[in-house]
Design an enzyme around this catalytic site. Structure first.
Site, PDB file in Angstrom:
ATOM      1  N   HIS A  18       0.949  -1.408  -0.542  1.00 47.24           N
ATOM      2  CA  HIS A  18      -0.111   0.046   0.384  1.00 47.24           C
ATOM      3  C   HIS A  18       1.074   1.274  -0.214  1.00 47.24           C
ATOM      4  CE1 HIS A  18      -3.525   2.486   0.686  1.00 47.24           C
ATOM      5  NE2 HIS A  18      -2.815   3.500   1.690  1.00 47.24           N
ATOM      6  N   ASP A  49     -15.122   2.986   7.647  1.00 50.28           N
ATOM      7  CA  ASP A  49     -14.447   4.000   7.456  1.00 50.28           C
ATOM      8  C   ASP A  49     -14.185   4.757   5.946  1.00 50.28           C
ATOM      9  OD1 ASP A  49     -11.524   5.189   6.742  1.00 50.28           O
ATOM     10  OD2 ASP A  49     -11.556   4.305   4.696  1.00 50.28           O
ATOM     11  N   ARG A 100     -14.432  12.833   7.792  1.00 48.13           N
ATOM     12  CA  ARG A 100     -13.042  13.538   8.777  1.00 48.13           C
ATOM     13  C   ARG A 100     -13.241  14.543   7.419  1.00 48.13           C
ATOM     14  NH1 ARG A 100      -9.498   9.416   7.979  1.00 48.13           N
ATOM     15  NH2 ARG A 100      -8.029  10.563   8.654  1.00 48.13           N
ATOM     16  N   SER A 139      -7.600   4.334   9.326  1.00 49.50           N
ATOM     17  CA  SER A 139      -8.562   3.666   8.234  1.00 49.50           C
ATOM     18  C   SER A 139      -7.520   3.301   7.097  1.00 49.50           C
ATOM     19  CB  SER A 139      -8.627   5.637   7.630  1.00 49.50           C
ATOM     20  OG  SER A 139      -8.568   4.988   6.005  1.00 49.50           O
ATOM     21  N   LYS A 153      -8.596  -0.960   6.120  1.00 52.00           N
ATOM     22  CA  LYS A 153      -8.803  -1.752   4.419  1.00 52.00           C
ATOM     23  C   LYS A 153      -7.700  -2.928   4.137  1.00 52.00           C
ATOM     24  CE  LYS A 153      -9.300   2.787   3.987  1.00 52.00           C
ATOM     25  NZ  LYS A 153      -9.480   3.935   3.160  1.00 52.00           N
TER      26      LYS A 153
END
Ligand code: URA
Ligand code: CA
Length: 434
Positions: A82, A161, A168, A183, A187
């Protein structure tokens, strides 16, 4: 009084009990806690922070709020990767096939781009015929068969999320390390991989503006991953300038194919080697970073990574006839700007270039906007490179009606050439946290 007590506890700087956090997330996702209460809670978390245990419980509660992908039918250690989001960051398209070619299965779910950063799914859709949406069984079968699949998020991954992120975004509570870390990790954990390698970016084109904040986010995410029982590694990298040289979807696919063919740029390849090495270590195929980097380089030299990329494109219905033969990018208008000065590139404002590319149609201003896969900007030089007057600086690829000269001028303003080298040359990879 629930949930006011929970909000007040955090407001007053107390540590929340695991059951308080879990109940808050469950009830908010079920619509039993109002947005204004969740917004106050988020602001309390933003101002007071959360410790590692609270952040891990929050992550786990969000991961459990929706579908969880089961990768257990795929043999081997499944490694996910990621990036916190960058400009000209086509690392996934390069590293996923390389790592798969080394025998580590990669079941990659990627997002779409929003704003000035690109999304891997959008880049892949620049390839005619490529399906980024595969039914789960076909996705799993493809990873079992060829070791690699590249798709968009399927099902409802971490809906808590999704709801909290929108809140947010509207309440000034995005830039909080526990909120960002939970967050992202919720995932990743719901996506089912056994191990996770994170590329945490800092600088002009990143969420985290400083290296110190990026390091802190990286350490928090590694701690969460470990507490969740997943081998987690993080690499902190600079986004002070674009990572690669291509900004725009088909251009980034072209850059990935070049990189897999052995002609990738210096900054991009540094990150590819380091991330690839850590994925190989996590997948049990390399003992250390040095050996991992060596394996990545050899899989580029032998074209095994390129072959795996082609196999994946073919498996997902994409046209492969262009790979290794011609660029994918074909735009109605093409203009190359030359440099008027001799010296060194001392700054490239990636975020501004990303915004120019977005204005040209390469990205989405709002969710759901349509994008033009063939437009964007391709740089000929990287940060710190020497350049001579008259050498090409960049090419812009525009739609038929694009104001090319205005775009070129705007892009040229983002590239700073000075007569002398930069006093400090920042390395692209600064730290690895394991
Ligand atoms: N990316 C995410 O997925 N979540 C954040 O909070 C920030 C970046
Ligand atoms: Ca990206």
């Amino acid at each position: 009084m629930w949930p006011i007590d929970c909000i007040a506890h955090k407001r007053d700087g107390r540590t929340l009990a695991p059951q308080e956090i879990r109940r808050f997330i469950q009830e908010y996702t079920a619509g039993q806690i109002a947005d204004y209460q969740a917004a106050a809670w988020l602001m309390a978390v933003y101002l007071q922070g959360m410790n590692a245990e609270e952040t891990t419980v929050l992550t786990d509660a969000m991961a459990r709020s929706g579908d969880r992908v089961d990768l257990s039918s795929i043999p081997g250690i499944k490694v996910d990767k990621h990036s916190t989001g960058g400009i000209a960051d086509t690392t996934t398209l390069i590293v996923a096939p390389l790592v798969a070619a080394a025998g580590v299965p990669v079941a990659k779910m990627s997002g779409r781009g929003l704003g000035f950063t690109g999304g891997t799914a959008d880049k892949l859709e620049a390839i005619p015929g490529f399906h980024v949406e595969l039914p789960e069984q076909r996705f799993l079968e493809q990873v079992r068969r060829i070791g690699l699949a590249l798709i968009t998020q399927s099902g409802e991954i971490a809906p808590a999320d999704k709801q909290l992120y929108a809140l947010r975004d509207a309440t000034g509570t995005v830039e909080s390390i526990p909120l960002i870390a939970s967050s992202i990790m919720s995932k990743k954990i719901a996506s089912g991989a056994d191990a996770i390698v994170l590329d945490v970016k800092y600088g002009d084109g990143a969420f985290m503006k400083t290296k110190e904040r990026a390091l802190s986010l990286a350490r928090t995410m590694v701690a969460i991953g470990k507490l969740a029982g997943k081998q987690t590694r993080a690499v902190v990298t600079s986004m002070e300038a674009p990572l690669g040289t291509a900004i725009g979807n088909s251009l980034e696919v072209d850059e990935a194919v070049e990189a897999l063919s052995g002609t990738g740029g210096r900054r991009l390849m540094e990150v590819v080697e380091v991330i690839g090495a850590h994925m190989l270590i996590a997948g049990g195929k390399a003992a250390d970073e040095g050996q991992g980097r060596q394996i990545i380089r050899s899989l580029i030299a032998s074209r095994q990574g390129l072959k795996k990329f082609r196999e994946c494109v073919q498996a997902q219905g994409g046209d492969t006839s262009w790979i290794g033969r011609r660029p994918l990018t074909k735009a109605p208008q093409v203009f190359t700007a030359v440099c008027t000065d001799t010296g060194y590139i001392t700054a490239i404002h990636g975020r501004a270039l990303g915004e120019i590319a977005m204005a040209m149609g390469a990205g989405r201003r709002r969710k759901g906007d349509t994008i033009d896969p063939m437009v964007g900007i391709r740089l000929f030089k990287e940060l710190y490179d020497p350049i001579r007057a008259g050498e090409p600086l960049f090419t812009i690829y525009g739609k038929a009606d694009a104001p090319m000269m205005d775009m070129a001028q705007a892009a040229a303003d983002q590239i700073i050439v000075t007569p002398y080298q930069a006093a400090v040359m920042e390395p692209v990879v600064s730290e690895c946290i394991v």
